[in-house]
Design a protein around this motif. Structure first.
Motif, PDB file in Angstrom:
ATOM      1  N   THR A 262       0.811  -1.217   0.000  1.00  0.00           N
ATOM      2  CA  THR A 262       0.000   0.000   0.000  1.00  0.00           C
ATOM      3  C   THR A 262       0.845   1.268   0.000  1.00  0.00           C
ATOM      4  N   GLY A 263       2.165   1.126   0.096  1.00  0.00           N
ATOM      5  CA  GLY A 263       3.055   2.272  -0.012  1.00  0.00           C
ATOM      6  C   GLY A 263       3.527   2.525  -1.423  1.00  0.00           C
ATOM      7  N   VAL A 264       3.025   1.774  -2.390  1.00  0.00           N
ATOM      8  CA  VAL A 264       3.352   1.974  -3.798  1.00  0.00           C
ATOM      9  C   VAL A 264       2.146   2.616  -4.479  1.00  0.00           C
ATOM     10  N   SER A 265       2.374   3.747  -5.131  1.00  0.00           N
ATOM     11  CA  SER A 265       1.257   4.464  -5.738  1.00  0.00           C
ATOM     12  C   SER A 265       0.724   3.773  -6.991  1.00  0.00           C
ATOM     13  N   PHE A 266       1.620   3.158  -7.769  1.00  0.00           N
ATOM     14  CA  PHE A 266       1.212   2.405  -8.954  1.00  0.00           C
ATOM     15  C   PHE A 266       1.835   1.006  -8.894  1.00  0.00           C
ATOM     16  N   THR A 267       1.027   0.000  -9.170  1.00  0.00           N
ATOM     17  CA  THR A 267       1.509  -1.387  -9.182  1.00  0.00           C
ATOM     18  C   THR A 267       2.745  -1.496 -10.062  1.00  0.00           C
ATOM     19  N   LEU A 268       3.758  -2.178  -9.535  1.00  0.00           N
ATOM     20  CA  LEU A 268       5.088  -2.169 -10.141  1.00  0.00           C
ATOM     21  C   LEU A 268       5.515  -3.564 -10.556  1.00  0.00           C
ATOM     22  N   LEU A 269       5.866  -3.725 -11.820  1.00  0.00           N
ATOM     23  CA  LEU A 269       6.364  -4.979 -12.363  1.00  0.00           C
ATOM     24  C   LEU A 269       7.884  -4.945 -12.402  1.00  0.00           C
ATOM     25  N   ALA A 270       8.504  -6.066 -12.000  1.00  0.00           N
ATOM     26  CA  ALA A 270       9.962  -6.149 -12.037  1.00  0.00           C
ATOM     27  C   ALA A 270      10.458  -6.093 -13.479  1.00  0.00           C
ATOM     28  N   GLN A 271      11.491  -5.320 -13.681  1.00  0.00           N
ATOM     29  CA  GLN A 271      12.036  -5.134 -15.017  1.00  0.00           C
ATOM     30  C   GLN A 271      12.525  -6.438 -15.636  1.00  0.00           C
ATOM     31  N   ASN A 272      13.004  -7.374 -14.780  1.00  0.00           N
ATOM     32  CA  ASN A 272      13.511  -8.647 -15.309  1.00  0.00           C
ATOM     33  C   ASN A 272      12.462  -9.749 -15.308  1.00  0.00           C
ATOM     34  N   SER A 273      11.207  -9.426 -15.026  1.00  0.00           N
ATOM     35  CA  SER A 273      10.144 -10.429 -15.097  1.00  0.00           C
ATOM     36  C   SER A 273       9.921 -10.855 -16.544  1.00  0.00           C
ATOM     37  N   PRO A 274       9.600 -12.137 -16.780  1.00  0.00           N
ATOM     38  CA  PRO A 274       9.282 -12.570 -18.140  1.00  0.00           C
ATOM     39  C   PRO A 274       8.147 -11.763 -18.759  1.00  0.00           C
ATOM     40  N   LEU A 275       7.210 -11.273 -17.934  1.00  0.00           N
ATOM     41  CA  LEU A 275       6.111 -10.455 -18.469  1.00  0.00           C
ATOM     42  C   LEU A 275       6.631  -9.168 -19.082  1.00  0.00           C
ATOM     43  N   ALA A 276       7.607  -8.537 -18.410  1.00  0.00           N
ATOM     44  CA  ALA A 276       8.160  -7.297 -18.935  1.00  0.00           C
ATOM     45  C   ALA A 276       8.903  -7.541 -20.238  1.00  0.00           C
ATOM     46  N   ALA A 277       9.548  -8.700 -20.336  1.00  0.00           N
ATOM     47  CA  ALA A 277      10.278  -9.028 -21.561  1.00  0.00           C
ATOM     48  C   ALA A 277       9.334  -9.198 -22.741  1.00  0.00           C
ATOM     49  N   LYS A 278       8.116  -9.699 -22.451  1.00  0.00           N
ATOM     50  CA  LYS A 278       7.145  -9.939 -23.519  1.00  0.00           C
ATOM     51  C   LYS A 278       6.366  -8.684 -23.891  1.00  0.00           C
ATOM     52  N   GLY A 279       6.241  -7.743 -22.923  1.00  0.00           N
ATOM     53  CA  GLY A 279       5.388  -6.586 -23.144  1.00  0.00           C
ATOM     54  C   GLY A 279       6.117  -5.427 -23.798  1.00  0.00           C
ATOM     55  N   LYS A 280       5.340  -4.393 -24.138  1.00  0.00           N
ATOM     56  CA  LYS A 280       5.887  -3.185 -24.724  1.00  0.00           C
ATOM     57  C   LYS A 280       6.017  -2.149 -23.618  1.00  0.00           C
TER      58      LYS A 280
END
Length: 414
Positions: free
Chosen positions: A86-104
């Protein structure tokens, strides 16, 4: 013994780790080379739906050695590991996550974090599912997310923040290790109440805390911060508790390490609740809290003593005492904050004024045996890990990994 992150050695992680609240900075004019930056105001929030049976959809979690709530959810049909934050204003994805690698991933500007500023990206998503909550469209911020900042040996994919959580009530049952999202306004249990809002400036959960002679406001309510209570130096002076003995502790946020003073306050007040023996970290001047304009943070190290309902829509939080609510705060009696990797412990911080400080221990020293017993692979969860909080006056023999035996006499020093 209640969990306390500055005392429990963690896998590859400081035993005093602090999770980093990530508060958006005010929008800044973008230079010409960054015209494609996706500003916070331009981010698609998506369409969220809470299922009719959401109250029955409990999400099991593990409380990490760093006191974070770790669980699984899905994004675009793929299972991901996440931390409730709840201390993060926007949900944050790890840069090295496979999802980030697949996304734009597009540039998303900068955000403030413990240790300094971090560059973030922005990635659109199609679907997201979290217990009884689902979202179509929207997106996630993207940034480096090392294991050091998430309270466990293994890094997670995601920090679930205010943008997903604040439209509903968040019921965290720490004792049963489960949480759920339910309709705002519901009160599934009774307890002490305290105010709770989402600040328009920082876009995170905030409340107020009574500490000593002071009422501290605003204070971020941060489930992703493994500490109990963190305050600015100005807030500590206003509380008039400067006569209490202090030591030091170190923590890691998204932008790097931070060293704070550490004390045990006799009481802290949160709404109608009075808590006893509360661990308080005092940030240095220009620390994270001061830099984002708050008096401090309430973390999971405090909240885990209770069953907690966070409902900013109804303007309140509710805290019902759990099994450890009245337990005294555990204190280090050796003064070493440790990480563990495989068969050894590594000193990450030597607490000021403790036995280890007085006997010449240094950051980077390694330990391979305690009282003749090698460090086991399950060290963090084993009774052996309690040696750091042993009875004052007793002795412990530590064998360093270069073969030396060094004896520490435990003492109460803060």
């Amino acid at each position: 013994m209640p969990r306390s992150i500055y005392l429990l050695p963690l896998p590859l992680l400081l035993a005093a780790a602090m999770m980093a609240p990530l508060a958006s900075r005010p929008p800044q004019p973008a230079p010409a080379a960054e015209e494609d930056v996706v500003a916070a105001a331009a981010r698609d929030p998506g369409t969220m739906t809470l299922a009719p049976d959401a109250e029955a959809r409990w999400i099991p979690f593990q409380l990490t050695p760093g006191n974070q709530v770790r669980f699984q959810m899905t994004i675009d049909g793929q299972a991901v590991t996440a931390i409730l934050d709840t201390g993060v204003s926007f949900t944050l994805l790890a840069q090295n996550s496979p999802l980030a690698a697949k996304g734009k991933v597009r540039p998303g500007g900068q955000a403030s974090a413990i240790g300094g500023a971090v560059a973030i990206g922005w990635m659109p998503t199609r679907t997201l599912s979290l217990g009884g909550l689902s979202r179509k469209g929207g997106g996630v911020a993207v940034a480096p997310l090392p294991a050091l900042a998430t309270g466990d040996a293994t890094a997670v994919d995601l920090l679930v923040g205010r943008d997903l959580l604040a439209g509903h009530a968040l019921d965290i049952d720490y004792a049963a290790k489960r949480f759920r999202l339910i309709a705002s306004g519901r009160m599934p249990f009774t307890g002490a109440t305290a105010p709770l809002v989402v600040s328009p400036e920082r876009r995170v959960y905030e409340s107020a805390v009574g500490l000593g002679a002071a009422k501290l406001s605003p204070v971020i309510v941060d489930t992703g911060d493994g500490s109990a209570l963190t305050v600015t130096q100005a807030a500590w002076r206003a509380a008039r508790l400067t006569s209490l003995p202090t030591t030091t502790a170190i923590g890691f946020g998204l932008a790097g390490p931070s060293v704070n003073d550490l004390a045990i306050a006799p009481t802290a007040r949160l709404g109608k609740l009075t808590a006893h023996e509360v661990e308080v970290r005092i940030e240095p001047p220009q620390g994270f809290s001061e830099s984002v304009g708050v008096a401090g943070r309430i973390g999971s190290g405090f909240l885990q003593r209770y069953r907690v309902l966070l409902d900013p829509g109804a303007g309140r939080m509710i805290l019902a005492p759990g099994p450890q609510a009245d337990a005294p705060a555990p204190r280090s009696t050796v003064g070493l904050l440790l990480g563990v990797a495989s068969d050894r412990l590594r000193v990450l911080h030597v607490m000021r004024g403790g036995p280890a400080d007085k006997s010449g221990w240094h950051e980077g020293d390694t330990i391979c045996a305690i009282d003749g017993q090698p460090i086991p692979r399950d060290y963090v969860d084993s009774p052996m890990a309690r040696w750091t909080v042993g009875q004052p006056g007793t002795r412990v023999t530590l064998r360093t990994c270069d073969g030396q035996d060094r004896v520490l006499t435990r003492a109460r020093f803060y």
